[in-house]
Design a protein around this motif. Structure first.
Motif, short mmCIF file in Angstrom:
data_model
loop_
_atom_site.label_atom_id
_atom_site.label_comp_id
_atom_site.label_asym_id
_atom_site.label_seq_id
_atom_site.Cartn_x
_atom_site.Cartn_y
_atom_site.Cartn_z
N TYR A 100 0.83 -1.20 0.00
CA TYR A 100 0.00 0.00 0.00
C TYR A 100 0.87 1.26 0.00
CZ TYR A 100 -2.70 3.94 1.38
OH TYR A 100 -3.25 5.19 1.40
N ALA B 261 2.30 2.01 -3.40
CA ALA B 261 1.26 2.45 -4.33
C ALA B 261 0.74 3.85 -3.99
CB ALA B 261 0.11 1.45 -4.33
N VAL C 118 -5.91 2.75 -2.98
CA VAL C 118 -5.10 3.70 -2.23
C VAL C 118 -5.92 4.72 -1.45
CG1 VAL C 118 -3.00 3.48 -3.58
CG2 VAL C 118 -4.80 5.04 -4.36
N ARG D 277 -7.86 3.57 -7.06
CA ARG D 277 -6.81 2.55 -7.17
C ARG D 277 -5.62 3.10 -7.96
NH1 ARG D 277 -11.51 -0.57 -7.48
NH2 ARG D 277 -11.57 -2.32 -6.00
N LYS D 278 -4.45 2.70 -7.51
CA LYS D 278 -3.23 2.91 -8.29
C LYS D 278 -2.85 1.55 -8.83
CE LYS D 278 0.79 4.46 -9.78
NZ LYS D 278 0.92 5.26 -11.01
N ASN D 279 -2.98 1.37 -10.14
CA ASN D 279 -2.86 0.04 -10.74
C ASN D 279 -3.86 -0.89 -10.07
OD1 ASN D 279 -0.83 1.10 -12.40
ND2 ASN D 279 0.75 0.65 -10.88
#
Length: 206
Positions: free
Chosen positions: A10, A13, A53, A47-49
């Motif tokens: 986490y 990211a 997040v 979301r990051k990828n």
């Protein structure tokens, strides 16, 4: 109840997400930053990828997003400190007349203000104690992944003679990396304990 371990995936990211819409990337599109959004009822999952997040309300600004990332990161930083602190207090052999200082609150202020990514942990003389040899040690811990830079020197009472305790140490000791922050703390403790019990201290005392 013991705090949970910091979530390394986490952290990586969330820092990447924050960087993607901050500083030189402040005008970059969300898509270019690798962010995606899913609305569920009255919330928006960010979301990051493939890593979630943040959770935002339906309406938000880019600044709200940045603040949200840093707020969640701050929670993980507190876990980092708790995990490392337990190792330091258990295993670190502090020199007589010295104390351990963890600059958590200053770190968090700088994190909230400008996204600072490092925490200073120091061994320094206790002002109430008079010591003939002073250890000046800083552990600069990075908050985006378990890594650090360690600086350690020893000086005499009037600071006229100073010795680098890690001058001959390998790079992995001076710039340690690990899979997690507890492991990182153990690496740092081993390096410092060895440095403080080495021949350099005897040399200075002479």
């Amino acid at each position: 109840m013991l705090p949970s371990a910091p979530n390394i995936a986490y952290l990586k990211a969330a820092w990447a997400a924050f960087a993607g819409i901050s500083g030189n990337n402040a005008k970059q599109s969300y898509e270019e930053a690798g962010l995606s959004f899913t609305r569920i009822n009255h919330s928006t999952l960010v979301r990051k990828n493939d890593v979630q997040v943040s959770t935002m309300p339906v309406r938000y600004t880019r600044q709200d997003l940045r603040t949200g990332f840093l707020g969640r990161i701050e929670n993980e930083v507190r876990k980092i400190v708790a995990e490392m602190e337990s190792v330091f207090f258990r295993d670190l052999q502090l020199p007589e007349g010295h104390c351990l200082v963890i600059e958590l609150e200053e770190c968090l202020r700088q994190l909230r203000r400008k996204g600072n990514r490092s925490l200073s942990i120091m061994i320094q003389p206790d002002e109430a104690e008079g010591v003939s040899a002073t250890a000046l040690i800083e552990m600069r811990v990075f908050l985006d992944s378990p890594r650090a830079c360690v600086f350690a020197c020893l000086s005499d009472a009037d600071n006229s003679h100073r010795i680098d305790l890690l001058g001959g140490a390998p790079k992995r000791a001076r710039v340690p990396r690990a899979e997690g922050y507890a492991e990182l703390a153990r690496h740092i403790v081993a390096t410092i304990n060895e440095a403080l019990t080495g021949a350099y201290i005897n040399q200075l005392a002479a």
